[in-house]
Design a protein around this motif. Structure first.
Motif, PDB file in Angstrom:
ATOM      1  N   THR A  31      -1.773   5.683  -8.697  1.00  0.00           N
ATOM      2  CA  THR A  31      -3.092   5.382  -8.149  1.00  0.00           C
ATOM      3  C   THR A  31      -3.696   6.661  -7.587  1.00  0.00           C
ATOM      4  N   GLN A  32      -5.010   6.710  -7.523  1.00  0.00           N
ATOM      5  CA  GLN A  32      -5.678   7.890  -7.029  1.00  0.00           C
ATOM      6  C   GLN A  32      -5.448   8.060  -5.531  1.00  0.00           C
ATOM      7  N   THR A  44     -13.502  -4.589  -5.169  1.00  0.00           N
ATOM      8  CA  THR A  44     -12.187  -4.773  -4.540  1.00  0.00           C
ATOM      9  C   THR A  44     -12.095  -4.193  -3.139  1.00  0.00           C
ATOM     10  N   GLU A  50       0.813  -1.212   0.000  1.00  0.00           N
ATOM     11  CA  GLU A  50       0.000   0.000   0.000  1.00  0.00           C
ATOM     12  C   GLU A  50       0.847   1.264   0.000  1.00  0.00           C
ATOM     13  N   THR A  93      -6.750   5.745  -2.344  1.00  0.00           N
ATOM     14  CA  THR A  93      -7.019   4.373  -2.779  1.00  0.00           C
ATOM     15  C   THR A  93      -6.778   3.404  -1.626  1.00  0.00           C
ATOM     16  N   TYR A 148     -18.640  -2.499  -5.956  1.00  0.00           N
ATOM     17  CA  TYR A 148     -17.516  -2.491  -5.018  1.00  0.00           C
ATOM     18  C   TYR A 148     -16.799  -3.843  -5.084  1.00  0.00           C
ATOM     19  N   SER A 196       2.596   2.075  -4.227  1.00  0.00           N
ATOM     20  CA  SER A 196       1.598   1.943  -5.297  1.00  0.00           C
ATOM     21  C   SER A 196       1.530   3.244  -6.094  1.00  0.00           C
ATOM     22  N   PRO A 204     -12.537   3.516  -1.444  1.00  0.00           N
ATOM     23  CA  PRO A 204     -11.131   3.058  -1.437  1.00  0.00           C
ATOM     24  C   PRO A 204     -11.036   1.587  -1.765  1.00  0.00           C
ATOM     25  N   ARG A 205      -9.870   1.207  -2.181  1.00  0.00           N
ATOM     26  CA  ARG A 205      -9.626  -0.206  -2.460  1.00  0.00           C
ATOM     27  C   ARG A 205      -9.361  -0.988  -1.188  1.00  0.00           C
ATOM     28  N   THR A 236      -6.511   3.644   2.379  1.00  0.00           N
ATOM     29  CA  THR A 236      -6.888   4.593   3.416  1.00  0.00           C
ATOM     30  C   THR A 236      -6.671   3.991   4.791  1.00  0.00           C
ATOM     31  N   ARG A 248     -14.393  11.328  -1.848  1.00  0.00           N
ATOM     32  CA  ARG A 248     -13.144  10.784  -2.381  1.00  0.00           C
ATOM     33  C   ARG A 248     -13.320   9.502  -3.170  1.00  0.00           C
TER      34      ARG A 248
END
Length: 369
Positions: free
Chosen positions: A221-222, A289, A215, A225, A287, A218, A253-254, A227, A250
């Motif tokens: 990535t936005q 992921t 994490e 992503t 959703y 990465s 998140p992934r 958090t 936002r």
């Protein structure tokens, strides 16, 4: 047939001990290598002198008689100190006994003015003999070799007497009575060998740091992503409600990471139950992921990245609204100000001499995706 007398063998057991060095007092001086402290060496030396005083009947030499009539414990040191000096400086003492000066230029005492006192102890003359109210040890300090065990025990005694403090304190105390070649090096050696000092200054060996989690690595990535979530429990959040405003601003998140707080654990369990009840193909497609991860137990350092921002958030809030009891609308506005301040912090160093460069901030990443 008569038998001859039987032959019997006799064996005599006795103890032999070689006297080290060529000191005339070695036979009445305990081996300093067998003692760990100066106090123990003094006690044994005092017992030896007491024994000799009880059995010695015939007249002795003047120096030996002076030694046997020692009463104070502090003067007991003269016995093993003299033996130490006779082992390390035999040629110098021989020259002084013959009434000659030291002629060997390679001697450590060549540039000094040594002499033998009434006990045969080697001392160094100074230029302060006329001062009043000062001990003889200060006027004419005792000469000691650096690498002898007796010297080590004396320095170690002063090291403990001054409660393991700075080495210069021990050096100053030693110089009030002794003249030791390489004194500072010896004091450092004693301090390094002291178990109490080694424990006091010991530092734990930090473990090797593990690799950074994916994490943290990465790119492209936005924002948000991945958090991290922390529970902000303070006077500002009193009476506020919880909703999905973060996600609405936002995006989803992934991965959401958090510690093992009971509130997060309970929320995770409730969310799983609701998701299983309302799980449909549309929700799974929207959703696909989203994942909720917990840090390992008893490892708060793994959340240090976002916990540091929590600290900054609380610091800014305390400056904006130092009073307690904020309403929800005011709290949202305060958090907007906090967001703007934190996203304006520079992430790179910009020298003051450069007028064209601009610091990179999190706000630069808002419109990149």
């Amino acid at each position: 047939m008569e038998q001859g007398p039987s032959k019997t063998s006799e064996s005599i057991l006795h103890h032999e001990e070689k006297v080290k060095g060529n000191s005339s007092l070695a036979c009445i001086t305990p081996d300093p290598e067998r003692f760990g402290t100066l106090e123990k060496l003094r006690a044994v030396q005092k017992r030896v002198l007491n024994f000799l005083q009880g059995i010695c009947k015939r007249p002795c030499r003047e120096q030996l008689m002076n030694i046997l009539t020692i009463n104070r414990d502090v003067e007991t040191d003269a016995v093993f100190i003299r033996a130490c000096q006779e082992e390390e400086f035999p040629e110098e003492i021989r020259c002084l006994n013959q009434g000659h000066g030291i002629t060997n230029r390679k001697s450590k005492l060549f540039k000094c003015t040594p002499y033998l006192d009434e006990l045969g102890v080697l001392r160094i003359k100074g230029r302060i003999d006329r001062i009043e109210g000062v001990d003889m040890d200060t006027k004419r300090p005792i000469i000691l070799p650096q690498k002898h065990r007796v010297t080590f025990l004396i320095v170690e005694y002063y090291h403990r007497k001054n409660y393991h403090l700075h080495n210069e304190i021990v050096v100053n105390e030693e110089r009030q009575r002794y003249w030791i070649t390489g004194l500072r090096a010896l004091v450092r050696k004693v301090a390094n060998a002291c178990v109490a000092c080694r424990i006091r200054v010991a530092r734990p060996t930090p473990p090797k740091m593990a690799d950074l989690p994916k994490e943290r690595l990465s790119p492209h990535t936005q924002p948000f992503t991945f958090t991290g979530v922390a529970h902000l429990k303070s006077q500002w959040a009193a009476g506020t409600r919880r909703d999905g405003a973060f996600v609405a601003r936002r995006g989803v998140p992934r991965t959401i990471l958090s510690d093992n707080g009971t509130n997060f654990r309970g929320a995770s369990r409730v969310l799983k139950e609701h998701i299983e009840r309302i799980s449909t193909s549309a929700v799974e497609q929207q959703y696909p992921t989203l994942e909720f991860k917990f840090n390992p137990p008893s490892s708060p350092h793994m959340g240090g990245v976002w916990e540091r921002l929590v600290r900054s958030t609380k610091s800014i809030l305390s400056e904006i609204w130092p009073k307690a009891g904020l309403k929800e609308e005011v709290l949202r506005g305060a958090f907007a100000d906090v967001e703007q301040i934190l996203n304006s912090r520079p992430l790179t160093y910009v020298p003051l001499e450069s007028a064209e460069s601009e610091a990179l901030t999190p706000n630069h990443c808002q419109g990149q995706f």
